[in-house]
Design an enzyme around this catalytic site. Structure first.
Site, mmCIF file in Angstrom:
data_model
loop_
_atom_site.group_PDB
_atom_site.id
_atom_site.type_symbol
_atom_site.label_atom_id
_atom_site.label_comp_id
_atom_site.label_asym_id
_atom_site.label_seq_id
_atom_site.Cartn_x
_atom_site.Cartn_y
_atom_site.Cartn_z
ATOM 1 N N LYS A 55 0.973 -1.283 0.147
ATOM 2 C CA LYS A 55 -0.051 0.087 -0.113
ATOM 3 C C LYS A 55 0.851 1.199 0.056
ATOM 4 O O LYS A 55 2.177 0.986 0.244
ATOM 5 C CB LYS A 55 -0.964 -0.120 1.298
ATOM 6 C CG LYS A 55 -1.821 -1.105 1.271
ATOM 7 C CD LYS A 55 -2.613 -1.317 2.327
ATOM 8 C CE LYS A 55 -3.767 -2.401 2.510
ATOM 9 N NZ LYS A 55 -4.632 -2.516 3.634
ATOM 10 N N ASN A 104 -1.650 -0.188 7.357
ATOM 11 C CA ASN A 104 -1.220 -1.706 7.495
ATOM 12 C C ASN A 104 -0.339 -2.099 6.451
ATOM 13 O O ASN A 104 -0.288 -3.520 6.276
ATOM 14 C CB ASN A 104 -2.561 -2.383 7.993
ATOM 15 C CG ASN A 104 -3.326 -2.768 6.980
ATOM 16 O OD1 ASN A 104 -3.343 -2.224 6.013
ATOM 17 N ND2 ASN A 104 -4.356 -3.796 7.573
ATOM 18 N N GLU A 154 -8.839 -11.253 -7.848
ATOM 19 C CA GLU A 154 -8.059 -10.219 -7.352
ATOM 20 C C GLU A 154 -6.831 -10.204 -8.493
ATOM 21 O O GLU A 154 -6.673 -8.923 -9.189
ATOM 22 C CB GLU A 154 -7.481 -10.124 -6.025
ATOM 23 C CG GLU A 154 -8.464 -9.893 -5.078
ATOM 24 C CD GLU A 154 -7.977 -9.877 -3.543
ATOM 25 O OE1 GLU A 154 -8.950 -9.298 -2.738
ATOM 26 O OE2 GLU A 154 -6.997 -10.229 -3.361
HETATM 27 P P1 DAT Z 1 -7.363 -7.607 5.569
HETATM 28 O O1 DAT Z 1 -6.545 -6.385 4.689
HETATM 29 O O2 DAT Z 1 -6.221 -7.975 6.786
HETATM 30 O O3 DAT Z 1 -7.565 -8.609 4.722
HETATM 31 P P2 DAT Z 1 -9.738 -6.502 5.859
HETATM 32 O O4 DAT Z 1 -10.389 -7.524 4.333
HETATM 33 O O5 DAT Z 1 -10.828 -6.949 6.713
HETATM 34 O O6 DAT Z 1 -8.413 -6.976 6.487
HETATM 35 O O7 DAT Z 1 -9.961 -5.052 5.707
HETATM 36 C C1 DAT Z 1 -9.475 -4.350 4.580
HETATM 37 C C2 DAT Z 1 -8.721 -3.110 5.035
HETATM 38 O O8 DAT Z 1 -9.715 -2.255 5.494
HETATM 39 C C3 DAT Z 1 -7.634 -3.625 5.929
HETATM 40 O O9 DAT Z 1 -6.177 -3.834 5.444
HETATM 41 C C4 DAT Z 1 -7.514 -2.342 6.442
HETATM 42 C C5 DAT Z 1 -9.007 -1.641 6.344
HETATM 43 N N1 DAT Z 1 -9.577 -1.829 7.558
HETATM 44 C C6 DAT Z 1 -10.152 -3.084 8.333
HETATM 45 N N2 DAT Z 1 -10.724 -2.962 9.250
HETATM 46 C C7 DAT Z 1 -10.695 -1.549 9.651
HETATM 47 C C8 DAT Z 1 -11.190 -0.708 10.941
HETATM 48 N N3 DAT Z 1 -12.055 -1.280 11.839
HETATM 49 N N4 DAT Z 1 -10.758 0.506 10.923
HETATM 50 C C9 DAT Z 1 -10.108 1.046 9.737
HETATM 51 N N5 DAT Z 1 -9.758 0.429 8.539
HETATM 52 C C10 DAT Z 1 -10.079 -1.115 8.730
#
Ligand code: DAT
Ligand code: MG
Length: 159
Positions: free
Chosen positions: A16, A119, A133
């Site tokens: 990212k 992250n 994807e």
């Molecule tokens: P991952 O990237 O571990 O697969 P995800 O698919 O649940 O996680 O979410 C996609 C992205 O969205 C994640 O990398 C960061 C953001 N995100 C997830 N949960 C969040 C939250 N509670 N607050 C803010 N950003 C969040």
């Protein structure tokens, strides 16, 4: 014993904008490379709003969706496809938990981050998601099928 099909498992990984801006591209690529996976696709790009929204479509009703789209389109992203036996699940382990504060040390998020909105890296969460994807981010011509000469020292095919 694993078959040729198993070796061909692929996942989509994206560094990212925070990972790129912080100069972590080399270290992140190195984690997958030294693990033994094969890089079959790589490009640096600016992500359009359209691509970002398609990629994160599953999160479109979440409260963080708008800030997530803003963030992912805010600077260059390094998009990759990695190949190897079990690469989808293994890459998720290498990446670590979504929230870097709870991600284990030794994982990418656990070692380099403190905020869920910064992250560093994306990795497909399953084999079917990975296929979707990869086709969203890459064309077939973008990808290179090759067999590293070290393969027999990394993968025991017949035992
Ligand atoms: P991952 O990237 O571990 O697969 P995800 O698919 O649940 O996680 O979410 C996609 C992205 O969205 C994640 O990398 C960061 C953001 N995100 C997830 N949960 C969040 C939250 N509670 N607050 C803010 N950003 C969040
Ligand atoms: Mg996810």
């Amino acid at each position: 014993m694993i078959d040729e099909e198993g070796l061909k498992e692929r996942t989509f990984i994206a560094i990212k904008p925070d990972g790129v801006q912080r100069g972590l591209v080399g270290q992140i690529v190195s984690r997958f490379e030294t693990k033994g996976f094969t890089l079959v696709g790589l490009k640096i790009m600016t992500v359009t709003k359209e691509l970002a929204e398609k990629h994160y479509d599953v999160h479109k009703d979440k409260p963080f969706f708008r800030s997530l789209i803003e963030f992912i389109t805010s600077g260059p992203v390094v998009a990759m496809v990695w190949e190897g036996e079990g690469v989808v699940a293994s890459a998720r382990k290498i990446i670590g938990a979504t929230n870097p504060l709870t991600a284990e040390p030794g994982t990418i998020r656990g070692d380099y981050g403190i905020s869920v909105g910064r992250n560093l890296i994306h990795g497909s969460d399953g084999i079917e998601t990975a296929k979707k994807e990869i086709s969203l981010w890459f064309t077939e011509e973008d990808l290179v099928s090759w067999k590293p000469c070290l393969t027999t020292w990394i993968v025991e095919k017949d035992s």
